[in-house]
Design a protein around this motif. Sequence first.
Motif, PDB file in Angstrom:
ATOM      1  N   LEU A  37      -4.524  -5.108 -11.028  1.00 24.99           N
ATOM      2  CA  LEU A  37      -3.762  -5.509  -9.849  1.00 24.99           C
ATOM      3  C   LEU A  37      -4.171  -4.624  -8.680  1.00 24.99           C
ATOM      4  CD1 LEU A  37      -1.469  -7.082  -8.430  1.00 24.99           C
ATOM      5  CD2 LEU A  37       0.122  -5.326  -9.274  1.00 24.99           C
ATOM      6  N   ILE A  38      -4.512  -5.237  -7.548  1.00 22.38           N
ATOM      7  CA  ILE A  38      -4.884  -4.514  -6.333  1.00 22.38           C
ATOM      8  C   ILE A  38      -3.749  -4.652  -5.323  1.00 22.38           C
ATOM      9  CG2 ILE A  38      -6.661  -4.163  -4.578  1.00 22.38           C
ATOM     10  CD1 ILE A  38      -7.801  -4.023  -7.370  1.00 22.38           C
ATOM     11  N   VAL A  39      -3.298  -3.524  -4.751  1.00 20.80           N
ATOM     12  CA  VAL A  39      -2.177  -3.554  -3.805  1.00 20.80           C
ATOM     13  C   VAL A  39      -2.559  -2.830  -2.517  1.00 20.80           C
ATOM     14  CG1 VAL A  39       0.281  -3.086  -3.465  1.00 20.80           C
ATOM     15  CG2 VAL A  39      -0.607  -3.446  -5.792  1.00 20.80           C
ATOM     16  N   ASP A  40      -2.523  -3.554  -1.392  1.00 18.63           N
ATOM     17  CA  ASP A  40      -2.788  -2.953  -0.079  1.00 18.63           C
ATOM     18  C   ASP A  40      -2.181  -3.855   0.977  1.00 18.63           C
ATOM     19  OD1 ASP A  40      -4.139  -2.003   2.402  1.00 18.63           O
ATOM     20  OD2 ASP A  40      -5.287  -0.784   0.985  1.00 18.63           O
ATOM     21  N   ASP A  41      -1.551  -3.250   1.997  1.00 18.62           N
ATOM     22  CA  ASP A  41      -0.877  -4.052   3.015  1.00 18.62           C
ATOM     23  C   ASP A  41      -1.805  -4.561   4.104  1.00 18.62           C
ATOM     24  OD1 ASP A  41      -0.992  -1.236   3.800  1.00 18.62           O
ATOM     25  OD2 ASP A  41       0.130  -1.869   5.570  1.00 18.62           O
ATOM     26  N   GLU A  42      -3.057  -4.103   4.122  1.00 22.83           N
ATOM     27  CA  GLU A  42      -4.012  -4.561   5.130  1.00 22.83           C
ATOM     28  C   GLU A  42      -4.890  -5.658   4.527  1.00 22.83           C
ATOM     29  OE1 GLU A  42      -5.937  -1.487   7.499  1.00 22.83           O
ATOM     30  OE2 GLU A  42      -4.648  -0.014   6.526  1.00 22.83           O
ATOM     31  N   PRO A  43      -4.770  -6.911   5.017  1.00 22.91           N
ATOM     32  CA  PRO A  43      -5.467  -8.048   4.416  1.00 22.91           C
ATOM     33  C   PRO A  43      -6.980  -7.867   4.287  1.00 22.91           C
ATOM     34  CG  PRO A  43      -3.848  -8.816   6.001  1.00 22.91           C
ATOM     35  CD  PRO A  43      -3.905  -7.317   6.149  1.00 22.91           C
ATOM     36  N   LEU A  44      -7.618  -7.322   5.322  1.00 17.36           N
ATOM     37  CA  LEU A  44      -9.071  -7.159   5.263  1.00 17.36           C
ATOM     38  C   LEU A  44      -9.476  -6.194   4.154  1.00 17.36           C
ATOM     39  CD1 LEU A  44     -10.116  -7.053   9.050  1.00 17.36           C
ATOM     40  CD2 LEU A  44     -10.537  -8.879   7.396  1.00 17.36           C
ATOM     41  N   ILE A  45      -8.749  -5.089   4.065  1.00 21.91           N
ATOM     42  CA  ILE A  45      -9.047  -4.109   3.012  1.00 21.91           C
ATOM     43  C   ILE A  45      -8.747  -4.690   1.639  1.00 21.91           C
ATOM     44  CG2 ILE A  45      -8.409  -1.866   2.042  1.00 21.91           C
ATOM     45  CD1 ILE A  45      -7.932  -0.879   4.881  1.00 21.91           C
ATOM     46  N   LEU A  46      -7.591  -5.358   1.502  1.00 24.77           N
ATOM     47  CA  LEU A  46      -7.201  -5.950   0.226  1.00 24.77           C
ATOM     48  C   LEU A  46      -8.248  -6.955  -0.251  1.00 24.77           C
ATOM     49  CD1 LEU A  46      -5.090  -6.343  -2.024  1.00 24.77           C
ATOM     50  CD2 LEU A  46      -3.977  -8.044  -0.562  1.00 24.77           C
ATOM     51  N   ASN A  47      -8.633  -7.875   0.632  1.00 24.81           N
ATOM     52  CA  ASN A  47      -9.617  -8.890   0.252  1.00 24.81           C
ATOM     53  C   ASN A  47     -10.975  -8.265  -0.063  1.00 24.81           C
ATOM     54  OD1 ASN A  47      -7.719 -10.922   0.624  1.00 24.81           O
ATOM     55  ND2 ASN A  47      -8.297 -11.254   2.769  1.00 24.81           N
ATOM     56  N   GLY A  48     -11.307  -7.212   0.678  1.00 25.79           N
ATOM     57  CA  GLY A  48     -12.579  -6.541   0.432  1.00 25.79           C
ATOM     58  C   GLY A  48     -12.616  -5.868  -0.933  1.00 25.79           C
ATOM     59  N   ILE A  49     -11.521  -5.211  -1.301  1.00 27.95           N
ATOM     60  CA  ILE A  49     -11.472  -4.533  -2.605  1.00 27.95           C
ATOM     61  C   ILE A  49     -11.473  -5.552  -3.733  1.00 27.95           C
ATOM     62  CG2 ILE A  49     -10.114  -3.023  -4.110  1.00 27.95           C
ATOM     63  CD1 ILE A  49      -9.099  -1.641  -1.564  1.00 27.95           C
ATOM     64  N   VAL A  50     -10.717  -6.635  -3.556  1.00 31.68           N
ATOM     65  CA  VAL A  50     -10.710  -7.692  -4.578  1.00 31.68           C
ATOM     66  C   VAL A  50     -12.121  -8.239  -4.774  1.00 31.68           C
ATOM     67  CG1 VAL A  50      -9.931 -10.035  -5.086  1.00 31.68           C
ATOM     68  CG2 VAL A  50      -8.301  -8.338  -4.242  1.00 31.68           C
ATOM     69  N   ALA A  91      -3.847  -9.791  -6.751  1.00 33.96           N
ATOM     70  CA  ALA A  91      -3.661  -9.004  -5.532  1.00 33.96           C
ATOM     71  C   ALA A  91      -2.227  -9.129  -5.033  1.00 33.96           C
ATOM     72  CB  ALA A  91      -4.632  -9.465  -4.457  1.00 33.96           C
ATOM     73  N   ALA A  92      -1.763  -8.090  -4.316  1.00 32.02           N
ATOM     74  CA  ALA A  92      -0.440  -8.093  -3.689  1.00 32.02           C
ATOM     75  C   ALA A  92      -0.527  -7.264  -2.410  1.00 32.02           C
ATOM     76  CB  ALA A  92       0.617  -7.521  -4.622  1.00 32.02           C
ATOM     77  N   SER A  93       0.259  -7.638  -1.398  1.00 32.10           N
ATOM     78  CA  SER A  93       0.163  -6.974  -0.105  1.00 32.10           C
ATOM     79  C   SER A  93       1.350  -6.070   0.208  1.00 32.10           C
ATOM     80  CB  SER A  93       0.025  -8.024   1.010  1.00 32.10           C
ATOM     81  OG  SER A  93       1.129  -8.907   1.009  1.00 32.10           O
ATOM     82  N   SER A  94       2.270  -5.896  -0.763  1.00 31.18           N
ATOM     83  CA  SER A  94       3.419  -5.017  -0.555  1.00 31.18           C
ATOM     84  C   SER A  94       3.955  -4.573  -1.908  1.00 31.18           C
ATOM     85  CB  SER A  94       4.523  -5.737   0.230  1.00 31.18           C
ATOM     86  OG  SER A  94       5.089  -6.771  -0.552  1.00 31.18           O
TER      87      SER A  94
END
Length: 237
Positions: free
Chosen positions: A4-17, A32-35
């Motif tokens: 599970l990848i968790v980050d509130d910044e969409p660009l960073i989250l999508n990049g890590i995924v 993935a989750a943003s919060s």
Amino acid sequence: MKVLIVDDEPLILNGIVKIVNESMPLGMEVRAASSVPEALDVMKAYLPDVTVTDLHMPEKNGFDLIEEARESGLCDRFIILTGYEYFEYARRALRAGVVDYLMKPVDRDEIAELLKRIAEELPIERDSSGYAIHAQRILAYLDKHYMQDLSLEHLAGLMDLHPHYISRLFKKETGENFVNYLNGLRIREAKKLLNHQQHLTVNAIGQRVGFESNHYFSKVFKKFTGVTPGAYREDCT
């Protein structure tokens, strides 16, 4: 292995995924989750083997996620993401028992090697029949020894299993974490004693079912029943 990848910044989250999907070993899946609230909701159904989380998020941060997930038995392994300016937070996370940390921007080879290492450390026995067999052994042991001083580490030593594995097993097979299941057993037995063993004091009954502290026994009893042990006994008479 489930990640599970968790980050509130969409660009960073999508990049890590994207990085994880492209570099992860075979047999790995990623969500993935943003919060933090969203991550906890995902965990309840997904039960990730490892969570990669940013530390700095609004409302609740990565430390809150780690604490709540562990208390609920949703995930025991964490990798934190942090920038160089927050390195002291990374050190604090390591002291809190986090598996590892990664500096932003995330290095593809570094995260791939870290996830590979974690995958190799996971228990080999992962199929449903293996879970069921282990669950049967552990639950039978608890039925007989619930009154003893028990912990995940104690059970792991007895069963020759990893504590993380047992934690996940409880959540999968019972829907509860280890502590809640054990306390539920103890409270059920305490109710029988309160009802049928009038000569025993409340404190003695608490100790007999495994609670060394009378205060903690009363607190847990009220959590499960809505009343104190003394009030429960009065209602039974």
